[in-house]
Design an enzyme around this catalytic site. Sequence first.
Site, PDB file in Angstrom:
ATOM      1  NE  ARG A  93       5.717  -0.677  10.034  1.00 12.96           N
ATOM      2  CZ  ARG A  93       4.608  -0.740   9.280  1.00 12.96           C
ATOM      3  NH1 ARG A  93       4.607  -0.164   8.089  1.00 12.96           N
ATOM      4  NH2 ARG A  93       3.548  -1.371   9.693  1.00 12.96           N
ATOM      5  NE  ARG A 149      -5.085  -1.495   9.769  1.00 10.91           N
ATOM      6  CZ  ARG A 149      -4.008  -1.082   9.125  1.00 10.91           C
ATOM      7  NH1 ARG A 149      -3.928   0.111   8.626  1.00 10.91           N
ATOM      8  NH2 ARG A 149      -3.005  -1.894   8.983  1.00 10.91           N
ATOM      9  NE  ARG A 174       7.506  -2.773   6.422  1.00 10.56           N
ATOM     10  CZ  ARG A 174       6.179  -2.889   6.422  1.00 10.56           C
ATOM     11  NH1 ARG A 174       5.472  -2.266   5.501  1.00 10.56           N
ATOM     12  NH2 ARG A 174       5.579  -3.615   7.319  1.00 10.56           N
ATOM     13  CE  LYS A 203      -2.152  -1.252   3.818  1.00  9.42           C
ATOM     14  NZ  LYS A 203      -1.525  -2.557   4.101  1.00  9.42           N
ATOM     15  NE  ARG A 217       1.531  -5.171  10.880  1.00 10.66           N
ATOM     16  CZ  ARG A 217       2.720  -5.060  10.288  1.00 10.66           C
ATOM     17  NH1 ARG A 217       3.819  -5.447  10.928  1.00 10.66           N
ATOM     18  NH2 ARG A 217       2.807  -4.553   9.079  1.00 10.66           N
TER      19      ARG A 217
END
Length: 214
Positions: free
Chosen positions: A160, A88, A127, A13, A171
């Site tokens: 993160r 969400r 990431r 996203k 998540r």
Amino acid sequence: MNIILLGPPGAGKGTQAEKLIKELDAVQISTGDIFRTNIKNNTPLGAKAKEYMNKGQLVPDELTIDLVWDALDKVEDGKSILLDGFPRNITQAEALDEGMQKRDNKIDKVININVPEDVIIERISGRRVNVSTGKVYHIKFNPPKVEGIDDETGEKLIQREDDTEAAVKERLDVYNKHTSVLIDYYNKKGILVTIDGAKTPEEVFDQIIKSLEK
Ligand code: AP5
Ligand code: ZN
């Protein structure tokens, strides 16, 4: 044109939002980025959000929805809006419908980025991000020129805090329980398009642009 980017954690996203805002001259509203900036700046909102984010849970709706109203009110007239990470759940989606209506505005398209779970895990584990700007890299798929350093600002890249194995599992559970129902919600409104997010960033971007032209 106002767009929602919908998809599981790690779907891309943020990566697509960065490309789309340039293409569409749009304003990006990423609730995840706003929370992370608040955490970095040690604000009271950041302290509250951090408790939930690091466990992989949703930040309560009452904190999140207000923050989106503030962001929407700052968008200049005539600019397109690109929502990344909001809504969400159904409560947030209904609040958004109402909030947009009150502002004589509406959501035109919802892009559902579909990515299988094994790809998600590989993307999230590699990431690296610049928390100041939200710029996202991947050690294999989109590496910076110098390891650990943002090409654009020279700042340090980090992993993160919610990219741990336990938080990612939570998540994904939260996405399956609360967020994936929005696919049906927007499909019924006739504004949903689903694209294959497991391709290269450029191919995913091309699919999105084509879907917007329809
Ligand atoms: P948020 O920041 O929104 O996280 P998320 O939805 O879990 O999504 P991610 O940011 O992990 O992934 P992404 O889809 O943006 O993928 P990216 O482009 O980075 O939310 C974090 C937390 O904040 C939530 O858990 C919650 O606690 C809270 N929160 C946020 N919004 C909320 C709300 N509305 N209500 C309540 N709580 C909220 O890409 C991932 C990696 O893959 C990168 O390394 C990238 O370089 C790479 N990559 C991307 N695309 C490709 C590709 N096509 N091929 C190869 N690699 C790719
Ligand atoms: Zn993101």
